[in-house]
Design an enzyme around this catalytic site. Structure first.
Site, PDB file in Angstrom:
ATOM      1  N   ASP A  23       0.013 -17.774  -5.068  1.00  0.00           N
ATOM      2  CA  ASP A  23       1.107 -17.002  -5.645  1.00  0.00           C
ATOM      3  C   ASP A  23      -0.215 -15.728  -6.823  1.00  0.00           C
ATOM      4  O   ASP A  23      -0.679 -16.191  -7.582  1.00  0.00           O
ATOM      5  CB  ASP A  23       2.028 -17.259  -6.735  1.00  0.00           C
ATOM      6  N   ASP A  67       1.187  -1.407  -0.097  1.00  0.00           N
ATOM      7  CA  ASP A  67       0.144  -0.438   0.534  1.00  0.00           C
ATOM      8  C   ASP A  67       1.190   1.155   0.004  1.00  0.00           C
ATOM      9  O   ASP A  67       2.016   1.607  -0.111  1.00  0.00           O
ATOM     10  CB  ASP A  67      -1.073  -0.656   1.151  1.00  0.00           C
TER      11      ASP A  67
END
Ligand code: CA
Ligand code: CA
Length: 730
Positions: A536, A177
């Site tokens: 993944d 983020d």
């Protein structure tokens, strides 16, 4: 971006469903590394071969006994090919299984990895446009200048009421983020700085092509400065308190940073944990920045003053625990226990100021040791105290420091020895960021090795690196851009938001853990077993995010293994000089070191020199106090300066001055122009040997001057072998 510190029972039933392959480190090994692969017992094989690039067998061995590993529900066998030391590319071949991924044996096997994992921080810089000449395909416009940030209502003070505009620029984006948090910044920045403090020679040679490369400061310090400057701006100058984080009210979309700048950004509430994290990190940074007055004028002093201000604020506000205000939903980094933050800040302030009051404030006897995490930093206190032996005042309990370091390392090494995958982690350690748990455990094993040279500790640390590079139950190399089967889709907004297929390189992903907090947003996980519960996939913030605090121990470990492995006695090579010098330091240790011992050793040195018709000056010191000093008839006064500079080098490095000399020469360096050691202050010439007390560590120096360096050194060795009755020929 967060680690859940609770354990629940996981389903132990059900077979592993990963593909049956030989699992190994897909990047490679140093020649002297322990080298292990994990082979599923389902293959029913009992032997293995190592083959070279042409397919020719170079080694054949028996697999170890089958051992069950609860974390993956598998029964596996170990292939040990440590004796393959010749540089080259190899694979492991086991009947009934595909040929393994290739790996390299190379003297500099981890340089590219070390550079990329450090460079990853540059890629996460806020407020900077990443230029193509530095960032290549991942060049991007600047994001989040943070030159106009609002004071959130939760952070309001008389001097800075809610809505006040402040500048709080630079810093690294925390993880996947675009926010910035002091608790995770603190441990990350500290770990990079500690890596530098412990292994300066590695970082002197690690230029990673950032804008500050070539400025005379190791890039690791420049990179840390990008975040330290931001952290300094998070301190309220009016009272010394530190804001917990700088964020939007909510998370941004999965776009590049410059496309995520519409929302206002705030500094949010001060907290005790932020103040203490800040104090610890700034105190440590002040030590590292001190020699760089030219490039960073006044910075070291400013940092130390800021650290003491933050400490004072925390003393006055000892229990301000952070909670997200109702209108803020970004990462909380809340921490219910802050005794560890107090201990860490006290330890760093003690080391940097030399004030006994900080040591007393740490209450060291009440502080246990464990591997570090952003919310549990007590291990960092022990790590720093153990490294800075020469800065400790008499008040410090060196025996306690050594016991804390060795106690944890011994516990982790025991786990490693009995584990099917030969890793220090148990099934219950698989929490959010499990790969970083592994790496932080390795960092503490390295501290144990640095203290007492137990080879198992270094091998266990190597195993942790092997694990994140492929020797795991999933067969993934969990570092973007490395290995044959790397993580390709990390939860990382810049990697997802750009048009480059490959993710930004050099990031270790969080790794498997069974709690699957993201399963509502993600495709179904392949397994609930702790070591197999991984996706993944970009959705998977619970198993596939990246984070600054997860990468830092990987930067540390690549440096540590590279710097320590070659210098440990090689697995199959006793001939090399560095290994022999290292062995001397292991053998020539004392049970205790009294003033009387110093007198006896000093007299023996003088007598031996006299018998050989040599003229030398001898000095023996313990904790800075001279216990024996003698200049023989005819000894010139400059011997004293040689002794001062040689012993200072030993106190700084923990190694004999001849060891450092040999290391520099083998690395092609100039002993009289070492970038990190001012020749006015340090001399890398033989003749000063560390006084090492078993269980405590280095407490002093025995130094001879007057002969060529190797002869000064050998005089000390001869006398110590006699005095300590050591029979082994070293
Ligand atoms: Ca630089
Ligand atoms: Ca804590």
């Amino acid at each position: 971006m967060k680690r859940l510190a609770f354990f629940v029972l996981w389903l132990a039933s059900g077979a592993a469903n990963a593909e049956a392959i030989v699992n190994l480190n897909q990047v490679g090994f140093l020649p002297a590394s322990q080298k292990l692969a994990v082979v599923p017992d389902s293959a029913r094989a009992s032997r293995f071969d190592v083959v070279d690039a042409g397919g020719k067998p170079v080694f054949s061995g028996a697999l170890g006994n089958p051992v069950r590993w609860d974390a993956s529900g598998e029964t596996v066998r170990i292939a040990d090919f440590s004796s393959v030391t010749a540089p080259g590319q190899y694979r492991v071949k086991v009947e009934g299984l595909p040929l393994s991924d290739p790996f390299r044996v190379h003297a500099d096997a981890y340089r590219a990895l070390g550079a990329a994992t450090l460079k990853a921080y540059y890629f996460n810089r806020s407020a900077l446009a990443l230029a193509p000449k530095h960032a290549g395909a991942w060049a991007r416009p600047a994001g989040h200048p943070d030159d106009r940030v609002l004071v959130h209502a939760s952070a309001a003070s008389n001097g800075r009421p809610a809505g006040t505009v402040i500048a709080s620029s630079k810093g690294w984006y925390d993880a996947g983020d675009y926010n910035k948090y002091v608790p995770s910044s603190g441990i990350s920045t500290y770990t990079l700085l500690a890596a530098y403090e412990h292994f300066p020679a590695w970082f002197e040679r690690l230029e990673v092509n950032i804008p500050e490369s070539g400025n005379g400061v190791p890039d690791v310090i420049d990179e840390a400065m990008w975040n330290l400057e931001w952290m300094l701006s998070m301190q309220d100058p009016d009272d010394g308190g530190v804001y917990h984080k700088l964020t939007n009210l909510k998370f941004d979309g999965m776009v590049l940073p410059h496309l995520a700048m519409k929302e206002p950004r705030y500094v949010v509430a001060k907290s005790t944990s932020a103040a203490l994290n800040f104090a610890a990190t700034m105190a440590a940074a002040s030590r590292v920045l001190a020699p760089y007055q030219k490039q960073y004028p006044g910075m070291a002093a400013r940092m130390l003053a800021a650290a003491e201000q933050a400490w004072k604020w925390a003393q006055a506000h000892p229990a301000v625990l952070f909670k997200n205000p109702a209108d803020v939903v970004t990462g909380e980094y809340g921490d219910a226990r802050i005794d560890d933050e107090f201990a860490w800040a006290a330890a760093e302030l003690y080391i940097s100021t030399g004030k006994d009051s900080y040591y007393q404030a740490m209450q060291p006897e009440t502080v246990s040791n464990t591997y570090p995490a952003w919310d549990d930093v007590r291990g960092l206190a022990w790590m720093s105290l153990a490294h800075h032996r020469e800065r400790l005042t008499p008040i410090a309990d060196r025996g306690l420091i050594a016991a804390r370091i060795d106690g944890l390392a011994a516990r982790l090494a025991n786990e490693w020895r009995s584990s099917g995958y030969r890793v220090p982690m148990q099934a219950r350690d698989f929490v959010w960021g499990s790969n970083a748990v592994m790496l932080n455990q390795a960092m503490m094993l390295v501290q144990g090795y640095r203290l007492n040279g137990k080879r198992d500790y270094l091998s266990a640390a190597q195993s942790a690196l092997d694990y994140v590079l492929g020797r795991n139950a999933l067969g993934y190399a969990f570092v973007t851009g490395f290995g044959a089967r790397p993580s390709l889709h990390p939860h990382h907004r810049p990697s997802q938001g750009d048009s480059v297929a490959a993710p930004v390189p050099g990031w270790v992903t969080g790794g498997p853990q069974p709690f699957q907090q993201d399963k509502a947003e993600c495709p179904s996980y392949p397994s609930q077993l702790p070591a197999l519960s991984y996706l993944d996939h970009v959705c998977s913030f619970a198993s596939n995010e990246v984070a600054i605090n997860w990468n830092a121990p990987l930067v540390y470990l690549t440096a540590a293994l590279s710097e320590l492995t070659g210098k440990a006695p090689a697995m199959n090579d006793s001939g090399n000089l560095l290994a022999r010098l290292r062995r001397q330091e292991q053998l020539l240790q004392f049970d205790s070191f009294s003033n009387q011992a110093a007198l006896e050793i000093g007299l023996k040195l003088v007598e031996l020199a006299k018998a050989r018709k040599q003229v030398v000056t001898v000095e023996i010191a313990r904790n800075g106090q001279v216990l024996f000093a003698h200049g023989m008839d005819g000894a010139p006064p400059d011997h004293a300066d040689w002794i001062r500079r040689k012993s200072k080098l030993v106190n700084r490095t923990g190694h004999s001055s001849f060891y450092v000399h040999t290391q520099v020469v083998q690395d092609g360096g100039d002993i009289d122009a070492m970038p990190l050691f001012d020749v006015q202050e340090y001399a890398a010439h033989g003749g000063s040997f560390p006084v090492i007390v078993k269980g405590t560590g280095q407490v002093g120096t025995i130094t001879v001057s007057g002969l060529p360096g190797p002869d000064d050194h050998q005089l000390v060795i001869t006398v110590l072998m006699d005095y300590l009755r050591v029979k082994e020929d070293v």
